[in-house]
Design a protein around this motif. Sequence first.
Motif, short mmCIF file in Angstrom:
data_model
loop_
_atom_site.label_atom_id
_atom_site.label_comp_id
_atom_site.label_asym_id
_atom_site.label_seq_id
_atom_site.Cartn_x
_atom_site.Cartn_y
_atom_site.Cartn_z
N THR A 191 -65.06 15.29 -38.65
CA THR A 191 -65.13 14.06 -39.45
C THR A 191 -63.93 13.95 -40.37
N ALA A 195 -60.99 11.14 -40.25
CA ALA A 195 -60.72 10.34 -41.44
C ALA A 195 -59.24 10.44 -41.83
N VAL A 210 -63.09 3.50 -43.81
CA VAL A 210 -62.67 4.67 -43.04
C VAL A 210 -63.84 5.24 -42.24
N GLU A 211 -65.01 5.30 -42.87
CA GLU A 211 -66.17 5.84 -42.18
C GLU A 211 -66.54 4.99 -40.97
N VAL A 214 -64.20 5.88 -38.18
CA VAL A 214 -64.53 7.20 -37.61
C VAL A 214 -65.72 7.08 -36.68
#
Length: 981
Positions: A191, A195, A210-211, A214
């Motif tokens: 993760t 990121a 950003v999450e 991802v």
Amino acid sequence: MCELAALRERRAALDLVAAEADRARAGSGRLVLLRGATGTGRTALLEAVAEQAAARGTRVLRARCSPEDSEVSFAAALRLLLPGAEFAGRTGRFPDVSDGLDDRTYAAQLWQNLCSFAADSPLLVAVDDVHFADELSRRWFVEVARRIDRLPLLLVVTERGQYDIDPPSDGLAHALSPTLVRTHTLAPLSTDGAAQMVRADFGDASPDWVEDCVRAGGKSPLLLRALLDDLRAEERDGTLPASVPDTCAALYPGAYQAAVSWWLDSAGPATAGVARALAALDGDGTEDGHGLAELLARMAGVDSARVPGWLTAMTRLGLLRPDPEGRPGYAHPLLRDAVLSGWSSVRRQAAHRTAAETMQRRGDRAEAVARQLLRAPVVGVTWAVGVLLDAAALALRDARTDDALVLLRRALDEPMPAARRATVLIELGSLEFAAARSSAGIPRLAEATRLPGAAQDRVRAAVALGTALARQGETRAAVDVLRGQDEHLTDHPDLARLLGTASALLSDHDRSIREEAYHWLSETAELSPEAVGPAGQALLVRYDATAGRTSADAAMRRIRALLAEPVDPLAEPFLLGTAAAVAQWADELDEAERLVRRGLAGQRPSLLHPMHLALLNVRADITAARGGYGELLADPSARAGAGTGAGGAEGITGRTWWPGGARSQPSGPANVHAHAVIALVETGRTQEAARLADGFDLGLTRDDSWELNRFLYARGVLRAACGDPAGALDDFLECGRRQAARDVVSPVVTPWRSAAAECRLALGEPQDALDLAGEELRLALVWNTPRPVGRALRVLGTATGGRRGLELADRAVRTLREGAVATELIPALIAQGRQLVAAGERSRARDPLREAAERAERLGAVRLRALAEEALREGGSRRAATALTGWEALTGSERRIAALAADGRTNAEIAELLHLARRTVETHLTSTYRKLGIRRRAELATALTERSAEATETTETTGAAGATEATGTTEATGAAGARGT
């Protein structure tokens, strides 16, 4: 940047190859196998390995295998060696398949050429995607791996390695000794690593943005890189896109969707089918575990044994993510959309049909099966209709009207018998009328009336259609629809009788039609009572009650006799609703409440029926009679939505107005609005009441129903409370004029004469007030129940004044005490107290005024309590309020009941001993518990024995702001004090 991103978190692999390269330069070669799932960066890593070797002086030979060469002998090996022109110089000539050599000889010649080249300098042989190599090349690579342990040659090979639905073939190293090969498996990005990859491109992105990236990239460098490229194309003047889109249609130029398609193609058709089946089911709430695996397998037509393993592997790779219930689904909606977009609509619908059939066979929930049917083409089997209707019923039970509409519309796509189709049309038409718009649903209901079928079905459809038309103000059309069914009911006199009853009820919306309907009903009943049945006779009892032609006792005897007669199930709601209304007027509130519950229990709220709304209206009337202001205002339909023009009620969404109910309002205000206006006035919120009342433009209303008359009365109460007796008088007189035109003269419906009389007094017109109050008492004595009689006595006493007025006030209080009607007793006590003050008996006046204040506080009637406290001050009382807590706060009745309860008597025994209704006993005990600060009956004896003279008498005022607003207009609020239910 691309190369750096692809190599993120690949240091361990690079270090491994570097160490093996050093070993090969020392003369001891080996095979290094780099395995990884599609998109984990195998090719980029191999390129980096080759560049690293070249930088250290190692010769590099490269080959990339392709599926297109799988049928060409030695295609991969030739791709590796043909570019090496030095081979031809060292061996004289490069071998060619046209030389006629057999496979073994040809492979040996290739080996000799490779060895000849490795003898000159260390050599790195880099082969990408060896799983695509032709069979002869794969054998040759294996043989090379077995023989290079004495050569300065390092063979680095990438191979796809992931869990697919089709079992994979043996890998390159399958037949090799572990001492000859070093294998490294490429893990998905962490993760943090993913990121960092996003921030390398978009350093100013928020954590949530950003999450999202991802999750949409699924921890795959391939997918994440493609997504970032698309998002970069969307960037404008250095500004990020507002969000990561949920659909591929919102991405340009489409690198992400292309990457997902390539990933699916690489996995093979079986895996792609399961992936797309999961995308189709994602978000449907399908069960996880074996049930989901079986479903996916059937939808894709693959072996179900391998689907659980694939789900686990894809979750490990970050492409799937379990929801809070543990069901696997795609990590981001964009990823799901990209997977699903590769499926044609025909294949997708076929998959959903397969899912529905599978789930139905194994007994899944109706809602889950129905979700698949909604996405499938017409199934054409009986069970499909049953599933859709069952799911619609569950949606209605949970108040999900929109879901029920979708399910019922889909059910109509399936073939079904005419009778069943009529049932579906009636329910769908009813819901569309109630939940969509006033005109919606009427064509469905009209179609249902034309379908062949049982007479009962035609009657149900006609009643529903008539109800819809009447609610739109088309009363004549509604009655014509019902009468138009007569020709089909020659052999069904009971159903014809039912339609006559329904016609009379629907005619309440139009004065002239109402007169016709009740004239026919009355004439028919006089000639042949059985021709109108119990329900029709009950309507006549109701009519006589409102016309002032019968007493409550006579009406209730007749109603109870009719309730004891056998009645057709279709006619029963009409009988129960009418009986409940009469019982409510007769102050038989408990009996009326039981009839309402019984009537509603036999109704389907999703079907249009005139008695459904009638029963709800009676329930609201009962609540108002008991002073349940909070309960009335808690219903959103009572206070919402005013201010939208002629309709005025566009925002109503509560179930009190109509089942499912947002936009099925008539052209004017409804009964619930009238109750809400009065409840707001009584609780001291006159400004809110004014906003609600002003939201209806009665000048644009064509409504001729009793509900508009009720609203005029409520607006009059509001105007009187706001110090506008003239405006209030106009509303009360208009209400009376309209009521009289409908032959409604009894004060049991709206006591407009009493209210108008108080306005006349406030305007200095005592004789007119006496005339109105006297006529009210005369009509009230015909019906002869405590509420209208006590109210009329109170107002007549105020208008009369003097000793005679005080006698009338005392009589009003006694009458209302016998009926235990708190909402009318409070203003009667205030009137009695004021009469005593006027007679100079101030000390006697304090008891009724204090009791009125306490009762008003208990009821939450802020306005009435303010009036009582003002009268106390005018009478010279030093206290502004009664004691509200402790022993001293208990009324005499509460003390007697509390003592008996503490002595162990049951509520039923107390009621019988004191000649009270059981509900009255319960109400007094509830109030006693509150005042004594206890919560249950067991604490009562202790609380009573511990009472002392120090019991606090508080003077707090409930709802101070509302009380202030109310007391400021006390001089002109006589009519409000006479407020009826």
